[in-house]
Design an enzyme around this catalytic site. Structure first.
Site, PDB file in Angstrom:
ATOM      1  N   ARG A 191       0.856  -1.179   0.000  1.00 18.04           N
ATOM      2  CA  ARG A 191       0.000   0.000   0.000  1.00 18.04           C
ATOM      3  C   ARG A 191       0.894   1.231   0.000  1.00 18.04           C
ATOM      4  O   ARG A 191       1.776   1.368   0.846  1.00 18.04           O
ATOM      5  CB  ARG A 191      -0.905   0.031   1.234  1.00 18.04           C
ATOM      6  CG  ARG A 191      -1.735   1.316   1.278  1.00 18.04           C
ATOM      7  CD  ARG A 191      -2.707   1.332   2.410  1.00 18.04           C
ATOM      8  NE  ARG A 191      -2.059   1.384   3.717  1.00 18.04           N
ATOM      9  CZ  ARG A 191      -2.710   1.580   4.851  1.00 18.04           C
ATOM     10  NH1 ARG A 191      -4.028   1.728   4.819  1.00 18.04           N
ATOM     11  NH2 ARG A 191      -2.082   1.615   5.998  1.00 18.04           N
ATOM     12  N   ASP A 193       1.353   4.542   1.086  1.00 17.01           N
ATOM     13  CA  ASP A 193       0.793   5.447   2.079  1.00 17.01           C
ATOM     14  C   ASP A 193       1.122   6.891   1.728  1.00 17.01           C
ATOM     15  O   ASP A 193       2.257   7.219   1.386  1.00 17.01           O
ATOM     16  CB  ASP A 193       1.366   5.111   3.463  1.00 17.01           C
ATOM     17  CG  ASP A 193       0.899   6.076   4.529  1.00 17.01           C
ATOM     18  OD1 ASP A 193      -0.278   6.001   4.908  1.00 17.01           O
ATOM     19  OD2 ASP A 193       1.714   6.917   4.946  1.00 17.01           O
ATOM     20  N   GLU A 233      -3.508   4.427  -1.545  1.00 16.50           N
ATOM     21  CA  GLU A 233      -4.303   4.973  -0.450  1.00 16.50           C
ATOM     22  C   GLU A 233      -4.344   6.486  -0.578  1.00 16.50           C
ATOM     23  O   GLU A 233      -3.337   7.164  -0.363  1.00 16.50           O
ATOM     24  CB  GLU A 233      -3.687   4.583   0.902  1.00 16.50           C
ATOM     25  CG  GLU A 233      -4.508   5.045   2.091  1.00 16.50           C
ATOM     26  CD  GLU A 233      -3.755   5.980   3.030  1.00 16.50           C
ATOM     27  OE1 GLU A 233      -4.245   6.164   4.148  1.00 16.50           O
ATOM     28  OE2 GLU A 233      -2.720   6.517   2.637  1.00 16.50           O
ATOM     29  N   HIS A 290      -7.059   2.021  10.364  1.00 16.41           N
ATOM     30  CA  HIS A 290      -6.339   2.613  11.497  1.00 16.41           C
ATOM     31  C   HIS A 290      -6.553   4.118  11.560  1.00 16.41           C
ATOM     32  O   HIS A 290      -6.213   4.746  12.568  1.00 16.41           O
ATOM     33  CB  HIS A 290      -4.847   2.322  11.373  1.00 16.41           C
ATOM     34  CG  HIS A 290      -4.218   2.936  10.161  1.00 16.41           C
ATOM     35  ND1 HIS A 290      -4.485   2.487   8.889  1.00 16.41           N
ATOM     36  CD2 HIS A 290      -3.360   3.971  10.020  1.00 16.41           C
ATOM     37  CE1 HIS A 290      -3.814   3.221   8.024  1.00 16.41           C
ATOM     38  NE2 HIS A 290      -3.125   4.135   8.675  1.00 16.41           N
ATOM     39  N   ASP A 291      -7.077   4.716  10.498  1.00 19.03           N
ATOM     40  CA  ASP A 291      -7.427   6.126  10.500  1.00 19.03           C
ATOM     41  C   ASP A 291      -8.914   6.272  10.820  1.00 19.03           C
ATOM     42  O   ASP A 291      -9.588   5.297  11.135  1.00 19.03           O
ATOM     43  CB  ASP A 291      -7.108   6.761   9.143  1.00 19.03           C
ATOM     44  CG  ASP A 291      -5.614   6.887   8.903  1.00 19.03           C
ATOM     45  OD1 ASP A 291      -4.863   6.974   9.890  1.00 19.03           O
ATOM     46  OD2 ASP A 291      -5.209   6.902   7.736  1.00 19.03           O
ATOM     47  N   LEU A 344      -8.593  17.047   9.097  1.00 19.00           N
ATOM     48  CA  LEU A 344      -9.729  17.856   8.689  1.00 19.00           C
ATOM     49  C   LEU A 344     -10.790  17.035   7.974  1.00 19.00           C
ATOM     50  O   LEU A 344     -11.888  17.522   7.734  1.00 19.00           O
ATOM     51  CB  LEU A 344      -9.250  18.978   7.750  1.00 19.00           C
ATOM     52  CG  LEU A 344      -8.202  19.924   8.326  1.00 19.00           C
ATOM     53  CD1 LEU A 344      -7.822  20.957   7.278  1.00 19.00           C
ATOM     54  CD2 LEU A 344      -8.721  20.613   9.576  1.00 19.00           C
ATOM     55  N   TYR A 345     -10.476  15.790   7.631  1.00 16.10           N
ATOM     56  CA  TYR A 345     -11.365  15.052   6.741  1.00 16.10           C
ATOM     57  C   TYR A 345     -11.866  13.733   7.335  1.00 16.10           C
ATOM     58  O   TYR A 345     -12.384  12.887   6.626  1.00 16.10           O
ATOM     59  CB  TYR A 345     -10.653  14.763   5.414  1.00 16.10           C
ATOM     60  CG  TYR A 345      -9.303  14.072   5.559  1.00 16.10           C
ATOM     61  CD1 TYR A 345      -9.216  12.713   5.798  1.00 16.10           C
ATOM     62  CD2 TYR A 345      -8.128  14.792   5.443  1.00 16.10           C
ATOM     63  CE1 TYR A 345      -8.007  12.081   5.927  1.00 16.10           C
ATOM     64  CE2 TYR A 345      -6.890  14.169   5.563  1.00 16.10           C
ATOM     65  CZ  TYR A 345      -6.833  12.813   5.797  1.00 16.10           C
ATOM     66  OH  TYR A 345      -5.619  12.184   5.929  1.00 16.10           O
ATOM     67  N   GLN A 346     -11.706  13.505   8.614  1.00 16.12           N
ATOM     68  CA  GLN A 346     -12.074  12.226   9.207  1.00 16.12           C
ATOM     69  C   GLN A 346     -12.798  12.417  10.534  1.00 16.12           C
ATOM     70  O   GLN A 346     -12.542  13.376  11.261  1.00 16.12           O
ATOM     71  CB  GLN A 346     -10.817  11.363   9.442  1.00 16.12           C
ATOM     72  CG  GLN A 346     -10.080  10.993   8.174  1.00 16.12           C
ATOM     73  CD  GLN A 346      -8.811  10.207   8.454  1.00 16.12           C
ATOM     74  OE1 GLN A 346      -8.303  10.207   9.567  1.00 16.12           O
ATOM     75  NE2 GLN A 346      -8.287   9.542   7.448  1.00 16.12           N
ATOM     76  N   ARG A 400      -6.937   9.570  16.824  1.00 13.46           N
ATOM     77  CA  ARG A 400      -7.124   8.278  16.160  1.00 13.46           C
ATOM     78  C   ARG A 400      -6.915   7.094  17.098  1.00 13.46           C
ATOM     79  O   ARG A 400      -7.302   5.969  16.773  1.00 13.46           O
ATOM     80  CB  ARG A 400      -6.214   8.200  14.934  1.00 13.46           C
ATOM     81  CG  ARG A 400      -6.718   9.072  13.796  1.00 13.46           C
ATOM     82  CD  ARG A 400      -5.805   9.041  12.592  1.00 13.46           C
ATOM     83  NE  ARG A 400      -4.545   9.728  12.835  1.00 13.46           N
ATOM     84  CZ  ARG A 400      -3.591   9.867  11.918  1.00 13.46           C
ATOM     85  NH1 ARG A 400      -3.767   9.369  10.713  1.00 13.46           N
ATOM     86  NH2 ARG A 400      -2.473  10.509  12.192  1.00 13.46           N
TER      87      ARG A 400
END
Length: 500
Positions: A191, A193, A233, A290-291, A344-346, A400
Site C-alpha cells: 500500500r 501510504d 491509499e 487505522h485512521d 480535517l477530513y475524518q 485516532r
C-alpha cells in the site's frame, strides 16, 4: 495475485503482541477460516514512533521488538500479505536526514529532502502558498537548522515526518531498497501510504496532480517487476478515486464507509447506489481502518468549483453529527480540534460505535461491504466489534487512538465469545469461501430495500437489506446446495453443516 477473500488489517503489537504472536493467531480458529490474508500495519523501525510506525527511521528493518523478516515471510507463506510503503516522508531521526542536518551540502543526502526553496527556487507568492493542500491546518513547513542555516523543511504531516523528493536519485534508490526487502519476504501487495502528497509542483495544490499520477504509474511498474501488486491509499474527491483505479492494481474504496452509514442511519440508499454505478471495481473495500471514517471522500471537490460530492453538505454535516450521537459523544472527543494529530477530513470513531453498537445494523453493514465488488478488508478493532477506547485517547491525546485499542490474549478470547463477533467471523468465513464473488454483479434499490447479487455459472449469492428496519435476507446456492438466513446474528451463513 491477492485472492478475493476477506483480509484482516492489524498492527502486530496491538492485537497479538508481536509478529510471531500474530502468526499463531492467524493460523488458529476462527481467524484461519475467516481471513485469506492480512495487511500488517507498519512493523518497521520504530513501530511506535510519532505516528504509530508511519514515520520510519529504517524502512528496510523490522523492529526487533516485533520480530524479524523471517517472521514476516512466514505470515506471507500462510496467506496473502500486504504491507505499507511510506513514499512521502521519512523520520526526522533517520540516518540520512540526520546526516543532512549536520553536513548540509556536503551530505550524500543533499537534495533528498524537500524545502520551501527547493520546490519554489524563485520564491513563492501568497497565492501559491494558499493553494497548497494539506490535511491539517497551517502550511506544511517546519523551520529546522541545517548545517548552521535555518531552513523551511517540507513536513506535510508532522515535524517528525520529513518529506522527500521522490525524483531524487537517493530517494529513488531508497524506495527501491524497500521494494526489494518486501519482495524478498513474499509480500503480495504494497500500500502506497500518503502517495497523494508525494509530488510538489509549484503553482498547484501539490496533491494528486498529473505528476502524482505519473509517479504512481512509475512506482507501480517498478513494483510489478518484482512480483508485487500496488494498492493506492488516497483520501480525496471521489472522481479522483475513479481516475486512480484506471492506472493501478487496486485502489481503496473510501467512499463506501460514510455512504453505508448514511444509508443505514437515514434509510436513503440513493447516494450509495449512485456510487455503485461509477466506482472502480478493482477496489479494496473497507468500513474501518487505522485512521478515522473519511468524509472528504464523499464531499464536494473544494479545489474545483461546481464539483458536487456524493453527499450534499447538509447531509454530510448531519452524518457527522449522527456518528457523534450514536457513539454517545465519545467520537466528538477524538475528532477535529478536540484532539491532537488533527485531521480535517475524518471522524475518529470505531465503526461499531458509529452504528450505535447495534449488532444487527453492524452485521448488515459488513454484509453490504462483502457484497460490494472488490477485496474486503476488516480492521482488527472492527473484527472484534470494538468500542471507542476513551481511556487510551485520554492517555495519549491522539484522536485516532480511540480506534487503535490494545488487545491482550485474554481480551481477544473475551471478545470472541460475544455473539456479534462470532457472527461476524462466520460471515467473514462464508465470504472468503464463497466462489461467486469474481462473477457478475448486479444491484437494485426498491424504495428502501437494497438488493445486491452475484452469479458465477450456476452458483449465486443474493443480499437484501431493508435500510430503514435494517432487516437482512441472505441467500446462496453453491454446487446445487442452497442456503438462506434472515438473521445474521442468530443464524450466520454457512456453506455446509461442517463448513464455515
Amino acid at each position: 495475485m491477492v485472492r478475493n477473500g476477506v483480509q484482516l488489517i492489524t498492527y502486530a503489537d496491538r492485537l497479538a503482541g508481536d509478529l510471531p504472536g500474530l502468526a499463531r493467531l492467524l493460523t488458529s480458529e476462527p481467524w484461519a477460516r475467516a481471513f485469506s490474508g492480512v495487511h500488517i500495519l507498519p512493523f518497521f523501525t520504530p513501530f511506535d514512533g510519532a505516528d504509530a510506525g508511519f514515520d520510519p527511521v529504517d524502512h528496510t528493518a523490522v523492529d526487533p521488538r516485533l520480530g524479524v523478516w523471517e517472521d514476516v515471510a512466514g505470515i506471507g507463506a500462510d496467506g496473502d500479505l500486504i504491507v505499507d510503503i511510506i513514499v512521502n516522508h521519512v523520520s526526522a531521526d533517520s540516518a540520512a536526514f540526520r546526516d543532512w542536518r549536520a553536513r548540509g551540502r556536503d551530505s550524500d543526502a543533499n537534495g533528498m529532502f524537500l524545502t520551501l526553496s527547493s520546490v519554489f527556487p524563485e520564491g513563492a507568492s501568497e497565492s501559491q502558498l494558499a493553494r497548497i493542500y494539506r490535511p491539517r491546518p497551517g502550511l506544511p513547513f517546519t523551520p529546522i537548522t541545517v548545517a548552521g542555516e535555518r531552513r523551511l523543511v517540507w513536513t506535510t504531516f508532522t515535524p517528525q515526518q520529513i518529506d522527500i523528493d521522490v525524483a531524487h536519485p537517493r530517494s529513488r534508490a531508497y524506495l527501491d531498497s524497500i521494494l526489494d526487502a518486501v519482495a524478498r519476504a513474499g509480500v503480495a501487495m504494497v500500500r502506497l501510504d500518503a502517495v497523494g502528497y508525494a509530488i510538489k509542483t509549484p503553482g498547484t495544490t501539490c496533491f494528486m496532480t498529473d505528476a502524482t499520477f505519473e509517479f504512481i504509474a512509475d512506482f507501480t511498474e517498478r513494483a510489478r517487476a518484482r512480483g508485487v501488486e500496488v494498492l493506492v491509499e488516497v483520501h480525496s474527491y471521489f472522481r479522483r478515486q475513479i481516475e486512480i483505479g484506471r492506472s493501478v492494481d487496486r485502489v481503496y474504496d473510501f467512499g463506501l464507509p460514510p455512504l453505508v452509514l448514511h444509508a443505514l442511519h437515514t434509510g436513503d440508499g440513493g447516494p450509495l447506489v449512485e456510487w455503485f454505478r461509477v466506482r472502480p471495481a478493482n477496489a479494496v473495500t473497507v468500513l474501518d481502518t487505522h485512521d478515522g471514517i473519511g468524509v472528504i471522500d464523499v464531499g464536494a471537490d473544494e479545489s474545483a468549483e461546481g464539483s458536487p460530492g456524493l453527499l450534499p453538505p447538509a447531509a454530510l454535516d448531519a452524518l457527522v453529527e449522527t456518528i457523534h450521537e450514536a457513539s454517545g459523544g465519545s467520537s466528538r472527543l477524538a475528532t477535529g480540534a478536540a484532539a491532537s494529530n488533527l485531521d480535517l477530513y475524518q471522524v475518529n470513531c470505531t465503526y461499531y460505535d458509529a452504528l450505535g453498537a447495534d449488532d444487527r445494523a453492524y452485521l448488515a453493514a459488513r454484509a453490504i461491504q462483502f457484497f460490494t465488488p472488490g477485496i474486503p478488508q476488516v480492521y482488527y478493532v472492527g473484527a472484534l466489534a470494538g468500542r471507542n477506547d476513551v481511556e487510551l485517547l485520554g492517555a495519549t491525546g491522539v484522536g485516532r487512538d480511540i480506534n487503535r485499542a490494545y488487545y491482550g490474549a485474554h481480551d481477544v478470547e473475551r471478545e470472541l465469545a460475544r455473539p456479534v463477533v462470532r457472527a461476524l467471523m462466520a460471515l467473514c468465513a462464508w465470504r472468503t469461501a464463497m466462489p461467486v464473488f469474481d462473477g457478475a454483479f448486479r444491484f437494485s434499490l426498491d424504495d428502501a430495500v437494497l438488493t445486491m447479487a452475484w452469479q458465477a455459472g450456476s452458483d449465486s449469492a443474493t443480499l437484501a437489506v431493508d435500510l430503514r428496519s435494517r432487516a437482512v435476507r441472505l441467500g446462496w446456492e453453491v454446487d446445487g446446495v442452497a442456503g438462506e438466513t434472515t438473521d445474521l446474528l442468530a443464524d450466520p451463513p454457512r456453506l455446509s453443516p461442517a463448513g464455515p
